[in-house]
Design an enzyme around this catalytic site. Structure first.
Site, short mmCIF file in Angstrom:
data_model
loop_
_atom_site.label_atom_id
_atom_site.label_comp_id
_atom_site.label_asym_id
_atom_site.label_seq_id
_atom_site.Cartn_x
_atom_site.Cartn_y
_atom_site.Cartn_z
N GLU A 436 -25.18 -9.29 -56.51
CA GLU A 436 -24.85 -9.10 -55.10
C GLU A 436 -26.10 -9.22 -54.24
O GLU A 436 -27.08 -8.52 -54.45
CB GLU A 436 -24.22 -7.71 -54.90
CG GLU A 436 -23.90 -7.42 -53.44
CD GLU A 436 -23.47 -5.96 -53.21
OE1 GLU A 436 -23.43 -5.20 -54.19
OE2 GLU A 436 -23.20 -5.62 -52.06
N ASP A 509 -24.33 -3.38 -55.89
CA ASP A 509 -24.90 -2.12 -55.41
C ASP A 509 -23.99 -0.93 -55.66
O ASP A 509 -22.79 -1.07 -55.87
CB ASP A 509 -25.17 -2.22 -53.90
CG ASP A 509 -26.39 -3.08 -53.62
OD1 ASP A 509 -27.24 -3.18 -54.53
OD2 ASP A 509 -26.47 -3.66 -52.52
N ASP A 511 -22.58 1.09 -53.82
CA ASP A 511 -21.91 1.55 -52.61
C ASP A 511 -20.52 0.93 -52.53
O ASP A 511 -20.09 0.24 -53.44
CB ASP A 511 -22.76 1.22 -51.37
CG ASP A 511 -23.07 -0.27 -51.29
OD1 ASP A 511 -22.38 -1.07 -51.98
OD2 ASP A 511 -24.01 -0.64 -50.55
N ASP A 513 -19.30 -1.50 -50.69
CA ASP A 513 -19.26 -2.96 -50.76
C ASP A 513 -19.44 -3.44 -52.19
O ASP A 513 -18.76 -4.36 -52.66
CB ASP A 513 -20.39 -3.56 -49.91
CG ASP A 513 -20.04 -3.50 -48.43
OD1 ASP A 513 -18.83 -3.36 -48.13
OD2 ASP A 513 -20.97 -3.58 -47.60
#
Ligand code: TSJ
Length: 650
Positions: A436, A509, A511, A513
Site C-alpha cells: 500500500e 497499513d 489503519d 484504509d
C-alpha cells in the site's frame, strides 16, 4: 405342484429363472453386496409402487437372524386369482416370470420399473427360498425353493413347492408379505449393509410423502421409522442441514401434466454452487436428463418474469441466465411416469423427451401460483437478489477476462513500470509483495532481494472500496497488474500451474484504509482466484506497531503484549516509536521488520478468512450506508480486522 407336473409353459418360465442364476450379472449387475441389495430393492420397489399409486401407506422391512429379509405392505395384495394368459395365479406369475412387474393389473400399476425393473422373479431366482403371504380377507400362502437337480447336477431356481394356497385363515390385515433368503451360492456376501439400507429407505420416505417405512433388524434389535409429512420439503431441509438458508420454508409443488406427475421443492442457501437432486419413479438420476432440463428452464423463465414484474430487472437489463439461478440453489425434482428410458454412461440420465416440457409446464404453472402469494414475496425477492449478485459477478468476470486478455497482449512496458519484477525463475521461491502506498512501495523496492521478491505498489488510495463495485475494481489497473503478474488467469480460466509467485503477500497499513485494501484484495482472490487461497499462497504481512530503542539497541513489537516485553528487554531510558504506517519506515527497517524471511511475521490466509471478507465486502460496497458505517466503526481497530487470518509465522 408336484415335480413332473409342469406344463410346457411352466418349464419355459422355470428355465427363465435358471438363466438368471446362470448369469446374475445380466439381471442385477453384480453379485457383490450391491447385487445383494438389488434383490431386496426389487421387492421394496413393488411395495413402493403400491404406495405411489395410493393403495398403501405403510411398509415394513425386516432382517432376520437366519440371513433372510422381509418386506410387508398394507396394499391391495398381489392378485391371487388365475392369470388368464398363463393359467396360474397372479402371485405365481410375479415370482416365476421374468419382467412380470407391471405387465398386468388395472392400469394404475404403471410406475414400476427402471433401475430395479427386472422384477420380483429375479429375487426369487437368486434366493435359497422365498415365501409370500397375501392378506385379502384370508391369508394366501405360497413358497418357492431352489434345489439341486440330481439328474443334471444343476440348481433349479425359484421352484414353487405348491400352488398358491388359500389357508382360509381370516385376517383383518390387507397387503403383501414377502420373505426371502439370498442364496449364499450366488452372492459374494449375504450380509446386508444396514447403513445403505437405511439411507435408501429414508430417501424413499422423503420421496413418498406420508408413507411410513419401518425398519427392524433382529440381529441387532435396531428399529427405525421414517415418515415425512413434508415429503420433498423435508428432504430439502435435511439436505440443507448445517448450511445457512436464505429463507425459512422451502418452495414446494406437485402437479400432473400429460400423465407425468411432477413434484419439486426448492430452497436457497448462501452457497455459490447448486445441489440439485432428481428422481424418476423414485430412482435417482445422478446424471440429470430431460426432467432436470425442463426444471431449470422453467425456473429461469419464471424467476425472470417475477424479476421484471417487480422491477428488480429493468427494461434495459438482460434476462438473468440459468447459471445465475444456480447459486445457492438446493432443489429436488421427482417425476413419476411410464416407459422410462435411461441413458448416459451409468444409465442414470432420463432420456424421455416428453418429460422436459411436462416438468417445465408444471414448474412455471406452480411457481406462478406461489408468486401470487404475498407472504412469499420476501422469499422470491431474496432468490432474485441472489441471482442478480451472481449475474454481476458473471458480467464482471467476463469483463475481467477480456481485460486480462487485453492485458496479456499489452507489451508489459506500461505495467512493468509499476511492478518491480524479480529475476529468479523459480515460482516456489518467488514472492510478490502488494504494498500500500508509493512511498512504502519505494522502500520495499530498495530493500528487497531482487532475485526472489517482486514489489507491486498500490498507489495512494487506489481502491475506494466504498464506492466501487467489483466489476469496476476489475478495471482497476493495479488489479489488472496483479492478474497479469500472477500469470494464472482468473475465474474459469484460472490455472494454478501458471502461478509465478508461491507467496502473495499483502502489505498494508494498520489503519482503516489498510484494512479495506486487505479485505478488497482477499475478496478479489476469493471470487476470482479461490484456489490461490485454498492452496495457501496468500499471506498478510505484519509490520510492527512499535520500535523500542536506546542508543544502538532496537527492538520491534508487533502488539501491545510484545511491547511490554521489549520495554523490559531494552531497560531504563528506552524510547518508543509508534508506526502509523509503512511509509514511516525506511528501507532498512522495512526489510528487517516485514520483508526478511528470517525475521518477519506473515499470516497465512485461510478460506474462512476470505469467505468472511467476501461477506464483508457486500456490506462495504453495498448501498446500506448505516451498515457500512457500523462496520467501519467496529473494525477501526486494526487488530480486530486481522482476526480474519490465522497467524502462522513464516
Ligand atoms: F415384489 C413383490 F411382488 F413380491 C411384492 C409385491 C412385494 C411386496 C412387499 C408387495 C407387492 C405388492 C403388489 N404390493 N401390492 C401389490 N399390488 C398388486 O400387485 C396389485 C394389486 C391389485 C391390482 C388390481 O388391479 O386390482 C393390481 C396389482 C398390480
Amino acid at each position: 405342484m408336484a415335480k413332473g407336473s409342469y406344463s410346457a409353459e411352466d418349464i419355459k418360465i422355470l428355465e427363465g429363472l435358471d438363466a438368471v442364476r446362470m448369469r446374475p450379472g445380466m439381471y442385477i449387475g453384480t453379485t457383490s453386496v450391491k447385487g445383494l441389495h438389488h434383490i431386496l430393492w426389487e421387492i421394496v420397489d413393488n411395495a413402493i409402487d403400491e404406495a405411489a399409486n395410493g393403495y398403501c401407506n405403510r411398509i415394513e422391512v425386516k432382517l432376520y437372524k437366519d440371513g433372510s429379509a422381509s418386506v410387508e405392505d398394507n396394499g391391495r395384495g398381489i392378485p391371487t386369482d388365475i392369470h388368464p394368459k398363463s393359467g396360474v395365479s397372479g402371485v405365481q406369475v410375479v415370482f416365476t416370470q421374468l419382467h412380470a412387474g407391471g405387465k398386468f393389473g388395472d392400469g394404475n400399476y404403471q410406475f414400476s420399473g427402471g433401475l430395479h425393473g427386472v422384477g420380483a422373479s429375479v429375487t426369487n431366482a437368486l434366493s435359497e427360498w422365498l415365501k409370500v403371504e397375501v392378506y385379502r380377507n384370508t391369508v394366501y400362502k405360497m413358497e418357492f425353493h431352489s434345489f439341486l437337480d440330481e439328474k443334471t447336477g444343476k440348481i433349479k431356481s425359484g421352484v414353487p413347492i405348491s400352488p398358491l394356497v388359500d389357508t382360509k385363515v381370516k385376517t383383518k390385515k390387507r397387503g403383501t408379505f414377502v420373505r426371502f433368503k439370498p442364496d449364499a451360492r450366488v452372492f459374494e456376501t449375504v450380509e446386508f449393509s444396514i447403513e445403505s439400507i437405511l439411507k435408501r429407505l429414508r430417501e424413499l420416505a422423503f420421496l413418498n410423502k406420508g408413507l411410513t417405512i419401518d425398519f427392524y433388524d433382529e440381529n441387532t434389535d435396531f428399529h427405525r421409522v421414517y415418515e415425512y409429512e413434508g415429503g420433498l420439503s423435508d428432504f430439502i431441509k435435511y439436505a440443507n442441514e448445517g448450511k445457512t438458508i436464505l429463507y425459512g420454508e422451502p418452495l414446494y409443488a406437485k402437479a400432473e401434466k400429460d400423465g407425468i406427475i411432477v413434484e419439486f421443492a426448492i430452497q436457497h442457501t448462501d452457497a455459490y454452487t447448486d445441489s440439485v437432486f432428481s428422481y424418476v419413479n423414485n430412482i435417482p438420476t445422478g446424471e440429470g436428463g430431460m426432467h432436470e432440463t425442463g426444471f431449470r428452464s422453467g425456473l429461469t423463465r419464471c424467476f425472470n418474469d417475477y424479476a421484471r414484474e417487480h422491477n428488480l430487472l429493468k427494461d434495459k437489463d438482460d434476462n438473468l441466465l440459468g447459471d445465475d439461478f444456480k447459486e445457492g440453489l438446493t432443489a429436488i425434482i421427482s417425476v413419476k411416469m411410464q416407459n422410462v428410458q435411461f441413458e448416459g454412461q451409468t444409465k442414470n440420465k432420463l432420456g424421455n423427451p416428453e418429460a422436459r416440457p411436462a416438468v417445465e409446464y408444471v414448474v412455471i404453472n406452480e411457481l406462478s401460483l406461489l408468486m401470487k402469494n404475498k407472504k412469499l414475496g420476501k422469499t422470491f425477492d431474496t432468490i432474485i437478489n441472489k441471482a442478480l449478485g451472481a449475474a454481476k459477478v458473471r458480467l464482471a468476470a467476463k469483463k475481467a477476462k477480456e481485460l486480462a486478455r487485453a492485458t496479456k497482449s499489452l507489451e508489459s512496458a506500461n505495467l512493468v513500470g509499476k511492478l518491480a519484477a524479480c529475476s529468479g525463475r523459480k515460482p516456489e521461491l518467488n514472492e510478490l509483495f502488494i504494498v500500500e502506498g508509493d512511498s512504502a512501495g519505494g522502500s520495499a523496492k530498495q530493500a528487497r532481494v531482487r532475485q526472489t521478491q517482486a514489489i507491486l505498489p498500490l498507489r495512494g488510495k487506489p481502491l475506494n472500496v466504498e464506492k466501487k463495485k467489483l466489476d469496476q475494481i476489475l478495471q482497476n489497473e493495479e488489479i489488472r497488474t496483479i492478474i497479469s503478474a500472477l500469470g494464472t488467469g482468473i475465474g474459469s480460466d484460472f490455472n494454478l500451474d501458471d502461478l509465478k509467485f508461491h507467496k502473495v503477500i499483502i502489505l498494508s497499513d494498520a489503519d482503516v484504509d489498510g484494512s479495506h485494501i486487505r479485505i478488497l484484495l482477499l475478496t478479489f482472490f476469493f471470487r476470482y482466484m479461490r484456489e490461490l487461497i485454498n492452496e495457501g499462497h496468500v499471506y498478510i504481512g505484519m509490520p510492527p506497531l512499535y520500535k523500542v530503542y536506546k542508543g544502538n539497541v532496537e527492538e520491534y513489537a508487533y502488539d501491545d503484549k510484545e511491547l511490554a516485553e521489549k520495554i523490559e528487554k531494552v531497560g531504563r531510558g528506552y524510547q518508543i516509536q509508534r508506526y502509523k504506517g509503512l511509509g514511516e519506515m525506511d528501507a532498512a527497517q522495512l526489510w528487517e521488520t516485514t520483508m526478511d524471511p528470517a525475521k518477519r511475521n506473515l499470516m497465512q490466509v485461510n478460506i474462512e478468512d476470505a469467505a468472511e471478507a467476501d461477506r464483508l465486502i457486500t456490506v462495504l460496497m453495498g448501498d446500506e450506508v448505516a451498515e457500512r458505517k457500523k462496520y467501519i466503526f467496529e473494525h477501526a481497530d486494526f487488530d480486530r480486522v486481522d482476526k480474519f487470518a490465522k497467524i502462522k509465522r513464516s
